[in-house]
Design an enzyme around this catalytic site. Structure first.
Site, mmCIF file in Angstrom:
data_model
loop_
_atom_site.group_PDB
_atom_site.id
_atom_site.type_symbol
_atom_site.label_atom_id
_atom_site.label_comp_id
_atom_site.label_asym_id
_atom_site.label_seq_id
_atom_site.Cartn_x
_atom_site.Cartn_y
_atom_site.Cartn_z
ATOM 1 C CG ASP A 27 0.452 -14.743 4.952
ATOM 2 O OD1 ASP A 27 0.212 -13.529 4.766
ATOM 3 O OD2 ASP A 27 1.501 -15.279 4.551
HETATM 4 C C1 BGC Z 1 2.942 -12.343 3.323
HETATM 5 C C2 BGC Z 1 3.112 -12.026 4.799
HETATM 6 C C3 BGC Z 1 2.845 -10.565 5.012
HETATM 7 C C4 BGC Z 1 1.422 -10.260 4.558
HETATM 8 C C5 BGC Z 1 1.009 -8.822 4.755
HETATM 9 C C6 BGC Z 1 1.626 -11.846 2.754
HETATM 10 O O1 BGC Z 1 1.676 -11.821 1.368
HETATM 11 O O2 BGC Z 1 3.058 -13.734 3.115
HETATM 12 O O3 BGC Z 1 4.393 -12.379 5.230
HETATM 13 O O4 BGC Z 1 3.040 -10.228 6.353
HETATM 14 O O5 BGC Z 1 1.334 -10.532 3.180
HETATM 15 O O6 BGC Z 1 1.628 -7.984 3.854
#
Ligand code: BGC
Length: 696
Positions: free
Chosen positions: A239
């Site tokens: 993540d």
């Molecule tokens: C989220 C993810 C997301 C990633 C990219 C993170 O803040 O938890 O689910 O895909 O950002 O935007």
């Protein structure tokens, strides 16, 4: 590219031989906010990732969380995962994936960061709308179809967040205290089931820790479980900002570090890793493994290799995508109450009449917020627009706001994007308790009076309220499951004056309606239902569509009725205890006989159904039954099969379901396959967890 993973691995190893250490390192960390670097010298393009799940997210500048601002990234807005789950329809889940995969390919994306398949362990989680259900079987069945739909377009789906990402509060730091059997057989099993069924090419690790280890660095989770035990050979991405230690992440079976900051070369798997390799502290073979897995992904997507000219092309914003999302939205609207058959308000009945529509959600769009699930929708039909455009000019519609939300408490108005700041303060919080100051309260009272003064002058009154993405959002958990913005006061007063008011709520999860529910005769609920959500709601209200959505989660009276998970559990100690073990959602409320507003699986129709002749064929592992539609409407019913508690599993569990279409006044012999890992058991069939008939 077709071929076994082993064959692709040989090809990947050949490509790797030509790469320098710098080039390898450029593959395994973000070189832009949503891309790695690729290896231009060798014709290897960057791997382009993008959020879902409600559509392909708008394009950002490479190193700033600022939308590029072009007009070419408006897209089809797909119902959120909870809305897909409310259809209980595998074909519609496939269709959602199909639209997403097609649009991703059309927009030039390689990996769609979707679907989120965390279970709704608590109704307070701010991202619940991105997740399917509290039930592992329903989640895995629908997510598998979704993944197959995406990947049919030479685009990778990406299951997230692996694992136990059940709250936003302190999501970067929180540690999950869970028994091994519960972790493995409940929460990890959902991921495994989707992997076994649909072969998702990618997985995203979660921010949180499990047993003291960050998920992105967890040898237990990634090396031992995912790779060794399950044999998963796909791509694992962190993540955004979830990697903390260079050595830890290098040794863990994660393949690429992504983050929210633009100091790309300083990411843990960039220069710091290079230095450790040069200093002999980390073996280069660990990097090779990561690069090989990324190359395998690229080969599977036909991004590189001799089949790259064969890679599928696709268009976005097509008419067929709009039709597909409308179908999903139609299948997802849930009728919760219909006393005195108030609904549908048929077209002949409404013709030449006066209709008052009240409520901010009747006139609000939701696609543009919620966190990383936000998109730039090509359009979004609001309920107000849906009703007016469906019914046409003969009817007089008026709109009154009736209540108002508060200015977005999450918004940062200093020119920065929330995501840029998302690594601060533990990554998330719970909503503050204050709903309004004196001024806002006075304004709301004025809006309420306006609606109440007017409602007597109309033939029909429709209220559309509920939640919005100030509440259902990444980075913020709900404080409770109460209806915000003084809507209870408004609905109570409205029902007093107009007991025939049709109430429709929109939201990402359960809402306490107990203050007025007994007085309300007609009640509809829909999750954030995509660009055609307002059309679908209108079609249900006027009876052009017979409602067939079913709750994919328990609607509690209070968050305190949910396995003891309440505000206190998000406390300061940064530790979540899974004391309820396997008993989440309806498993718990059914076992403890806790009264709920609406049970898991619940939803009405304009038709009456009769189920008879149920039998279980243990050889075929299927339930047979006769289903009869005793009405003059064509209709769709969801037949649910549950395994009854016994000494092998002391909780009720969904083990089969089918959505079955029936012509008016007809009957059908239906078969519902049962997937029961215990092999034997006692089963019951019914329309929701509280209306079950044991199969004997
Ligand atoms: C989220 C993810 C997301 C990633 C990219 C993170 O803040 O938890 O689910 O895909 O950002 O935007």
């Amino acid at each position: 590219m077709e071929g076994s993973i082993q064959t692709l691995r040989y090809l990947a190893e050949e490509i790797l031989e030509d790469m320098t250490l710098d080039e390898k390192i450029g593959m395994i960390h973000g070189g832009e906010l949503f891309k790695n670097k690729g290896v231009p010298r060798l014709g290897i393009p960057p791997l382009v990732m993008s959020d879902g799940p409600c559509g392909v997210r708008a394009d950002f500048h490479p190193d700033e969380w600022i939308n590029v601002g072009n007009t070419d990234d408006y897209v089809t807005y797909i119902p959120c995962n909870s809305a897909i789950a409310a259809t209980w329809d595998r074909a519609l889940a496939r269709s959602a994936g199909n639209v997403l995969g097609q649009e991703a390919r059309g927009r030039g994306k390689d990996v769609m960061l979707a679907p989120g398949i965390n279970l709704k362990r608590t109704p307070l989680c701010g991202r619940n709308f991105e997740y399917f259900s509290e039930d592992p079987f329903l989640t895995a069945q629908l997510a598998s179809e979704y993944v197959k739909g995406v990947q049919a377009w030479d685009v990778s789906a990406c299951l997230k967040h692996f694992a136990l990402n059940h709250q936003e509060t302190n999501r970067l730091l929180v540690d999950e205290d869970i028994d091994d059997d519960v972790l493995e057989d409940l929460y990890l099993q959902v991921f495994k089931d989707v992997i076994d069924e649909a072969d998702p090419y990618s997985i995203m690790t979660a921010y949180n820790k499990i047993h003291g280890e960050f998920c992105s660095e967890s040898k237990f989770l990634l090396n031992e479980t995912l790779r060794e035990k399950w044999g998963y050979q796909g791509f694992v991405v962190s993540d955004w900002g979830a990697v903390h230690g260079t050595k830890e992440a290098a040794e863990a079976a994660i393949d690429c570090e992504m983050s929210v900051t633009n100091d790309f070369d300083e990411y843990k798997l960039a220069n710091p890793l290079k230095k450790m390799v040069e200093d002999g502290e980390i073996d280069e073979s660990l990097i090779d493994e990561k690069v090989i897995r990324i190359l395998i992904l690229m080969l599977r997507l036909n991004m590189i290799g001799e089949d790259r000219l064969e890679r599928k092309d696709a268009s976005y914003n097509t008419f067929s995508s709009k039709a597909e999302v409308l179908d999903i939205a139609r299948g997802s609207v849930i009728l919760l109450k219909n006393d005195d058959n108030i609904l549908p308000v048929t077209r002949p009945a409404i013709k030449d009449k006066k209709v008052l529509i009240i409520g901010e959600n009747a006139n609000r769009i939701h696609s543009n917020s919620g966190g990383s699930a936000e998109i730039k929708a090509l359009y979004e039909v609001s309920p107000l627009m849906g009703l007016k455009s469906r019914v046409g000019g003969g009817t007089k519609f008026d709109y009154i706001r009736g209540y108002c939300s508060k200015p977005d408490s999450n918004a940062v108005d200093n020119g920065t994007n929330w995501q840029e700041l998302s690594l601060e303060n533990g990554g998330g919080k719970q909503q503050d308790g204050t709903d309004a100051d004196k001024e806002l309260k006075e304004f709301r009272a004025k809006l309420r009076d306006e609606a109440l003064n007017a409602c007597g002058d109309y033939d029909y009154v429709i209220f559309v309220g509920g939640l919005n993405h100030d509440i259902d959002s990444e980075g913020v958990d709900r404080r409770d499951i109460e209806l915000p913005y003084e809507q209870n006061e408004l609905i109570e007063a409205l029902l007093e004056k107009r007991p025939d008011t049709i109430v429709a709520l929109i939201g990402g999860g359960c809402i306490n309606m107990s203050r007025w529910i007994d007085k309300c005769k007609a009640l509809l609920f829909m999750y954030y239902n995509g660009m055609e959500g307002g059309s679908a709601l209108a079609e249900v209200i006027v009876g052009d569509v017979n409602p067939s959505g079913r709750l994919p989660e328990t609607f509690y009276y209070s968050e305190k009725d949910c396995s003891g998970v309440s505000v206190g559990d998000f406390g300061d100690e940064n530790m979540v205890h899974y004391r309820e073990r396997f008993h989440i959602g309806y498993r718990y409320t059914c076992r403890e006989n806790i009264k709920v507003q609406f049970p898991f699986g619940y939803g009405l129709s304009y038709s009456d159904f009769e189920v008879s002749n149920t039998s279980y064929n243990s050889g075929m592992r299927e339930v047979k039954l006769t289903l009869k539609n005793n009405s003059d409407f064509d209709a769709t019913e969801v037949i649910q099969v549950y395994r009854l508690p016994d000494e092998m599993a002391d909780y009720l569990q969904l083990v089969g379901f089918e959505k079955i279409y029936l012509k008016a006044n007809s009957s059908i012999e239906a078969i519902v396959p049962v997937k029961d890992k215990f092999g034997i058991g006692n089963y019951a069939v019914g329309k929701n967890v509280l209306e079950l008939v044991k199969i004997v």
